[in-house]
Scaffold this active site. Structure first.
Site, short mmCIF file in Angstrom:
data_model
loop_
_atom_site.label_atom_id
_atom_site.label_comp_id
_atom_site.label_asym_id
_atom_site.label_seq_id
_atom_site.Cartn_x
_atom_site.Cartn_y
_atom_site.Cartn_z
N GLY A 181 79.64 -34.33 13.95
CA GLY A 181 79.89 -34.33 15.63
C GLY A 181 80.46 -32.62 16.31
O GLY A 181 80.30 -32.12 16.95
N ALA A 182 81.51 -32.18 15.57
CA ALA A 182 82.49 -30.95 15.25
C ALA A 182 82.66 -30.33 14.57
O ALA A 182 82.73 -31.10 13.14
CB ALA A 182 82.43 -31.21 16.82
N MET A 183 83.19 -29.16 14.27
CA MET A 183 83.77 -28.65 13.45
C MET A 183 85.01 -27.41 13.59
O MET A 183 85.11 -26.81 14.97
CB MET A 183 82.75 -27.62 12.24
CG MET A 183 83.82 -26.69 11.26
SD MET A 183 84.51 -28.17 10.35
CE MET A 183 84.94 -26.80 9.25
N GLU A 184 85.81 -27.53 13.76
CA GLU A 184 87.11 -27.13 14.16
C GLU A 184 87.89 -25.56 14.11
O GLU A 184 88.80 -25.95 13.14
CB GLU A 184 88.77 -28.37 13.64
CG GLU A 184 88.92 -27.20 12.19
CD GLU A 184 88.34 -29.14 11.65
OE1 GLU A 184 89.02 -29.24 10.22
OE2 GLU A 184 87.22 -29.55 11.52
N ASN A 185 86.27 -24.93 13.38
CA ASN A 185 86.60 -23.59 13.27
C ASN A 185 87.86 -22.86 14.46
O ASN A 185 87.51 -22.95 16.24
CB ASN A 185 85.68 -22.95 13.62
CG ASN A 185 84.25 -23.21 12.81
OD1 ASN A 185 84.50 -23.60 12.04
ND2 ASN A 185 83.35 -23.71 13.50
N HIS A 200 90.11 -34.58 19.44
CA HIS A 200 90.34 -34.34 17.75
C HIS A 200 89.93 -33.06 17.37
O HIS A 200 90.76 -32.42 16.87
CB HIS A 200 88.87 -35.16 17.29
CG HIS A 200 89.04 -35.51 15.76
ND1 HIS A 200 89.01 -36.49 15.51
CD2 HIS A 200 88.70 -34.21 14.76
CE1 HIS A 200 88.86 -36.24 13.65
NE2 HIS A 200 88.80 -35.01 13.45
N GLU A 201 89.64 -32.35 18.20
CA GLU A 201 88.82 -31.05 17.27
C GLU A 201 90.00 -29.70 17.85
O GLU A 201 90.33 -29.09 16.58
CB GLU A 201 87.52 -30.09 17.97
CG GLU A 201 86.20 -31.44 16.79
CD GLU A 201 86.21 -31.47 15.73
OE1 GLU A 201 86.57 -30.38 15.23
OE2 GLU A 201 86.29 -32.11 15.43
N HIS A 221 93.15 -30.22 15.25
CA HIS A 221 93.16 -29.49 14.30
C HIS A 221 93.05 -28.20 14.55
O HIS A 221 94.17 -27.92 13.30
CB HIS A 221 91.87 -29.35 13.50
CG HIS A 221 90.57 -30.90 13.13
ND1 HIS A 221 91.72 -31.16 11.80
CD2 HIS A 221 89.59 -31.37 12.97
CE1 HIS A 221 91.22 -31.98 11.32
NE2 HIS A 221 90.08 -32.02 12.11
N GLU A 225 92.19 -34.74 8.04
CA GLU A 225 90.91 -35.63 8.72
C GLU A 225 91.29 -36.65 9.53
O GLU A 225 91.69 -37.68 11.04
CB GLU A 225 89.46 -36.46 8.87
CG GLU A 225 89.11 -35.10 8.10
CD GLU A 225 88.52 -33.81 9.34
OE1 GLU A 225 88.72 -34.68 10.61
OE2 GLU A 225 88.56 -33.19 9.01
#
Length: 843
Positions: free
Chosen positions: A258-262, A292-293, A296, A315
Site C-alpha cells: 500500500g505504501a512505504m514509510e521512507n 499509518h505511514e 511510522h 506495523e
C-alpha cells in the site's frame, strides 16, 4: 544473494558501526541499468578483524578499502569480504546496477500514456544492496548524503530535501539525513508532477506521474488536509516533533504494497489517486494509509526494530495509531468500523491458516524468513492486541510508556523487551503473563454467549471462551456484549472475560434481544460465534441495529463462519439480500458486496449454482441503484456490483460504450473495465474488442485491465496465451503477472482451465529463478487454481512436501491450500442447498 541470518547480524553489529554513507546514483544510463557509487565510513571495534559488505550488482567497476584495491571477483552470493579492518575505515564501491520490474530495489516503469519512465526505490526488506553497497541490516543505521544524476527533464526526490545543481544540469543533491536503516533509503526520479504546501513549518509535497496530474490535483486538498491533521495529532501525542525535514508523498506505479514509510519521502501505490469516482470507504482507506505511514516516522523511523522478528512492533503500532488518529483528528470517525470489516477480516484469514504464528517472539533466523510473518497478524491482530494492552494498563500509562520508549531510543533501535519495559514502568504493571498470552502465543479464542430465558426475559447469561487446543493461552478479554430488538438497544454489558466462562450478571433481568453480539465494540481479537437465534433473526433485524460497529462485527462473524463451514453461504447471501439495500455505513456496504461477489461466490458456491447466485446479487444491485441518490457511495457501490454480476448483455454493452451510465460514471475508465471484464469472461466480446477498449485507456491501469480481460476470455487459446505470458520469461511486472493470473481462472466451467491445475504446481514455483520473493508470493496466491476439487487438493498437498520451495512460495502455497480446503469443506456440507435462498428484498 544469501539471506542474512540473525547470528550473522549480531556478529557484524558487534564488530562495526557505520559513521556515514555517501551515495551517488547515475540514472542517466538508459532504461536497463544505472550507476552506483557508495562511500561508506565505518569503524571496527576489533582492528584486524574481518567482515563483509552486501552488494548485488550487474557489474562492479572497482572496490577500494582504505585506499587499497580489492578484487571484485571475490563477491560471492551478494557479499564482498572485507579483511584486516582498521579502527576507522572508508570503503568505496563503484558498480553498475540493474533496474527491477518486480517492485523491489530501484523499480523502473514506463507509462504507456506518454511513454515516459519513472523510477522509485523500494528497499524493503533486503533490496538495498541492489541499489548501493551497504551493511544491510536494520541495526546499522547511519546518516546519508545522496547525489543523483538524472535526465534533465526529470524531478528527483528522496529522504533529504532535493536541490538541483545550478552548474550541472540533471544533477541533484539531497540534504544529509538523520541516521536511517538501509531499507528506508529511497530515491524517486522521473517527470513527476507536483503539488506543494506547507504546514507548521514542514514543507509538504504530493507527486505522481504526469498522466495522473488531474486526479493528483483533484485529490490534493483532501490528502493535504489529512496530512496536516495527522501531523498535529502525532506531535501532541508523542511529544516529539517530526525530525526529517520535508515531507513528500509520492504516488508511484506498480508498487507491491500500500505504501512505504521512507523518512521524508513516503511512497504510495498510485491507485490511491482515484482516476474516477471514489466511495467514502476508499477515501477513508487512503486517509488511513496516510496516517499509518506518518505514524511510522516515529515508530519505525526514529526508533527502528533491532532485528526483523520485531517487525510486528512497527506495523502493529502504526495500524493502531492510524485508526486512532483518524477517529480523534479527522472526519473519518468510523475508522474502527472500517478496520473491523477490512483489516480484521484479513487478519482473521491469516489466523485460520496453518501458517498462523504469534504476534511477537517468533525468532526469525534469517531476514527472508521474517518476511513470511509480514501479514494480517502483524497488522490487524497486533493492533487489536495493543487495544487490549491499553484496556489492561490504561491509556495514560500506555502513552507515557510510548513517549519514554521513543525518547530513550531515538535514532537507534528497540526491541519488544524495550517497549514492554517502558509500558511496565509507566503503568507499574508486570506484563509477563499478559505478554505470554497475547503476544507470544498463536491463534485466537472463540467467544459466544449462552443464555437462559423465561417469558422473553434473560434469567442467566454466560460468556463462553473456547481456547484453541493447539495453542492454549490465558488471554483476558476486555469486551462488551450488546443486544438489540427492533432497532432498540436493550442491553450492553462491559466485562473482563477470563477463564472458560464469565457470568454476565448485567444481562439478567433484561429483555432477551433478537440480536445478541459478543464483542459488539470489536475491542478484542477473537472469533465470534453467534447463537442460532441471532442467526435466524439477522435477515429481519440486522439492518435495524443502529450501531455500525456491531453490524461490522456481525458481518465479520458471518464471514468467519462461512470459512470454517459453520455458516452456510446461503445464510450469508440471505442476510445480504435482506439488509444490504438499507446499509448506511460505506465500508460495510462496499466491502460486503465485494466479498459476496469475489469470495463467497467463486469459493463457496459450486460452479453450477454460481449463475443464479450472481443473478441474486445483480438484482440487489439494480434495486439499490434505482433507489440511491445519484453520485453517492450507495449509487457507486450498486453500479459496481451490477456491472460485475449482471448477465444483461444489452445493459453491459451500453455501459461499455458509455451510454446510459449512472451519474458520475460517464468518464470513469476504471468502472468501464469492470463492465468489460464481465463481458469478456462471459464470452460476449473477443480479444479485438478488448484491444479497442484498451486503446481508449492507454494508461498503466488500462493495460493491466486489458491483460486480465484477455486472460478471462473463455476460449482455450486465451487461456494458453495467458499461461505462457504469466510463466514465461517475459520480464512482466509484478502487477502484470497478478492481473494475468486473476483473469486466467475466470471460467464458465472447470474443464476450460483444467490443464493448468497440475502445471501450476511446477511452473509457478519455478518462477523463483527470475522473479523476486515479494512479487512471487503475490503471484502464487493469485495464480493458485480456482478449481476446487479433491484432485487439486492432492496436488497441493504433494507440492507442499517438496523441499525445493523458497520461503515465500511455501508460505503463499500454505495459505492458498488452506483456502482451498475451506472451500471444499463448505461445499461438502452446504453444496446441496446452495442457491435456494428466497429472502425477499426489503421495500
Amino acid at each position: 544473494m544469501r539471506s542474512l541470518t540473525l547470528a550473522e547480524a549480531r556478529e557484524r553489529a558487534g564488530l562495526i558501526s557505520v559513521t556515514s554513507y555517501a551515495v551517488e546514483l547515475d540514472l542517466d544510463q538508459g532504461a536497463e541499468v544505472f550507476g552506483s557509487v557508495s562511500s561508506i565510513s565505518f569503524t571496527c571495534g576489533s582492528p584486524g578483524a574481518d567482515s563483509w559488505v552486501d552488494l548485488k550488482a550487474r557489474s562492479i567497476e572497482s572496490i577500494t578499502l582504505n585506499g587499497d584495491t580489492l578484487d571484485p571477483g571475490e563477491v560471492v552470493a551478494g557479499r564482498m569480504p572485507l579483511t584486516d579492518l582498521a579502527a576507522d575505515n572508508v570503503l568505496v564501491v563503484r558498480a553498475t546496477m540493474a533496474y527491477s520490474h518486480d517492485g523491489q530495489g530501484l523499480h523502473r516503469a514506463t507509462d504507456p500514456a506518454d511513454r515516459r519512465d519513472y523510477v522509485y526505490g523500494h528497499l524493503f526488506l533486503d533490496a538495498a544492496p541492489s541499489v548501493y553497497a551497504c551493511f544491510d541490516q536494520p541495526d546499522l543505521k547511519a546518516p546519508y548524503d545522496i547525489t543523483v544524476r538524472a535526465p534533465q527533464d526529470w524531478v528527483v526526490l528522496g529522504n533529504g530535501a532535493a536541490t538541483a545543481a545550478s552548474s550541472t544540469p540533471g544533477e541533484w543533491r539531497l540534504a544529509t539525513t538523520k541516521p536511517l536503516a538501509t531499507y528506508f533509503v529511497t530515491v524517486c526520479a522521473g517527470p513527476y508532477v507536483s503539488v506543494r504546501d506547507e504546514h507548521d513549518g514542514i514543507p509538504l509535497g504530493l507527486h505522481a506521474r504526469a498522466s495522473l496530474r488531474e486526479p493528483l490535483e483533484r485529490h490534493a486538498a483532501e490528502i493535504f488536509s489529512v496530512t496536516r491533521q495527522c501531523f498535529d495529532y502525532f506531535h501532541g501525542l508523542f511529544g516529539i516533533r517530526y525530525p526529517f525535514g520535508e515531507y513528500h508523498q509520492v504516488f508511484v506505479p506498480e508498487f507491491n504494497a500500500g505504501a512505504m514509510e521512507n523518512p521524508g519521502c513516503v511512497t504510495f501505490r498510485d491507485q490511491y489517486l482515484f482516476r474516477g469516482a471514489a466511495t467514502r470507504d476508499e477515501l477513508l482507506s487512503r486517509a488511513n494509509t496516510v496516517s499509518h505511514e506518518m505514524s511510522h516516522m516515529w515508530f519505525g523511523d526514529i526508533v527502528t526494530m533491532k532485528w526483523w522478528d520485531d517487525l510486528w512492533l512497527n506495523e502493529s503500532f502504526a495500524e493502531y495509531m492510524s485508526h486512532r488518529c483518524l477517529v480523534d483528528a479527522t472526519e473519518y470517525s468510523d475508522a474502527w468500523v472500517d478496520s473491523s470489516i477490512v483489516r480484521k477480516v484479513w487478519g482473521y484469514g491469516a489466523e485460520r491458516s496453518p501458517s498462523t504464528h504469534a504476534v511477537a517472539g517468533v525468532e526469525a533466523l534469517d531476514a527472508q524468513s521474517a518476511l513470511q510473518n509480514f501479514d494480517g497478524i502483524a497488522y490487524a491482530k497486533g493492533a487489536a492486541v495493543l487495544r487490549q494492552l491499553i484496556a489492561y494498563v490504561g491509556d495514560e500509562a500506555f502513552i507515557a510508556g510510548v513517549r519514554t520508549y521513543l525518547r530513550d531510543r531515538s535514532y537507534s533501535n528497540g526491541t519488544l523487551a524495550d517497549f514492554l519495559g517502558a509500558i511496565e514502568r509507566a503503568s507499574g504493571t508486570d506484563l509477563g503473563a499478559w505478554s505470554s498470552g497475547w503476544l507470544l502465543t498463536a491463534d485466537r479464542d472463540t467467544i459466544s454467549v449462552e443464555t437462559e430465558e423465561q417469558d422473553g426475559v434473560v434469567r442467566t447469561a454466560r460468556l463462553l471462551r473456547e481456547v484453541p487446543a493447539a495453542h492454549p493461552a490465558d488471554r483476558p478479554h476486555a469486551i462488551d456484549v450488546a443486544g438489540w430488538s427492533d432497532g432498540v438497544e436493550v442491553s450492553r454489558v462491559d466485562v473482563m472475560a477470563v477463564g472458560d466462562q464469565t457470568h454476565l450478571d448485567g444481562l439478567a433481568g433484561t429483555a432477551h434481544p433478537a440480536v445478541l453480539v459478543p464483542n459488539a465494540s470489536d475491542l478484542t481479537w477473537a472469533r465470534v460465534r453467534l447463537d442460532e437465534g441471532t442467526l435466524d433473526a439477522l435477515p429481519a433485524q440486522l439492518s435495524r441495529v443502529p450501531d455500525a460497529q456491531a453490524r461490522a462485527v456481525v458481518w465479520s462473524a458471518l464471514i468467519d463462519g462461512v470459512h470454517v463451514a459453520e455458516v452456510s453461504p446461503v445464510t450469508f447471501l440471505d442476510v445480504f439480500e435482506a439488509t444490504w439495500l438499507l446499509e448506511a455505513n460505506a465500508s460495510i456496504l462496499t466491502r460486503i458486496a465485494l466479498y459476496a461477489e469475489h469470495r463467497v461466490v467463486p469459493y463457496f458456491v459450486p460452479r453450477p449454482a454460481q449463475a443464479p447466485v450472481l443473478a441474486r446479487l445483480a438484482r440487489n444491485a439494480g434495486d439499490l441503484l434505482a433507489r440511491a441518490e445519484e453520485g453517492t457511495t450507495r449509487s457507486l457501490a450498486a453500479a459496481r456490483l451490477l456491472a460485475g454480476t449482471s448477465a444483461d448483455e444489452t445493459l453491459l454493452r451500453a455501459w461499455a460504450e458509455g451510454s446510459g451510465l449512472p451519474h458520475g460514471l460517464e468518464d470513469d475508465g476504471d468502472f468501464r473495465w469492470i463492465v468489460v471484464r464481465n463481458l469478456a469472461s462471459r464470452g460476449l466480446i473477443d480479444g479485438a474488442a478488448v484491444d479497442s477498449f484498451r486503446s481508449r485507456d492507454d494508461t498503466l491501469q488500462g493495460a493491466l485491465n486489458a491483460l486480465m480481460c484477455l486472460a478471462a476470455l473463455p476460449v482455450p487459446e486465451a487461456k494458453a496465451w495467458a499461461w505462457e505470458q504469466l510463466t514465461g520469461r517475459h520480464n512482466r511486472s509484478n502487477y502484470e503477472m497478478v492481473h494475468l493470473a486473476r483473469g486466467l481462472w475466470m471460467s464458465p466451467d472447470d474443464a476450460l482451465v483444467a490443464d493448468y491445475v497440475e502445471r501450476y504446481f511446477t511452473d509457478v514455483p519455478a518462477m523463483s529463478a527470475w522473479v523476486g520473493e515479494d512479487a512471487l508470493s503475490r503471484v502464487v496466491l493469485a495464480a493458485f487454481p480456482k478449481v476446487f476439487t479433491d484432485a487439486t487438493e492432492a496436488l497441493s498437498r504433494a507440492a507442499l512436501r517438496r523441499d525445493d520451495l523458497t520461503p515465500a512460495v511455501r508460505r503463499s502455497l500454505v495459505d492458498a491450500d488452506a483456502e482451498l480446503r475451506e472451500a471444499l469443506a463448505s461445499r461438502a456440507i452446504f453444496g446441496p442447498v446452495l442457491g435456494v435462498g428466497t429472502t425477499a428484498s426489503p421495500t
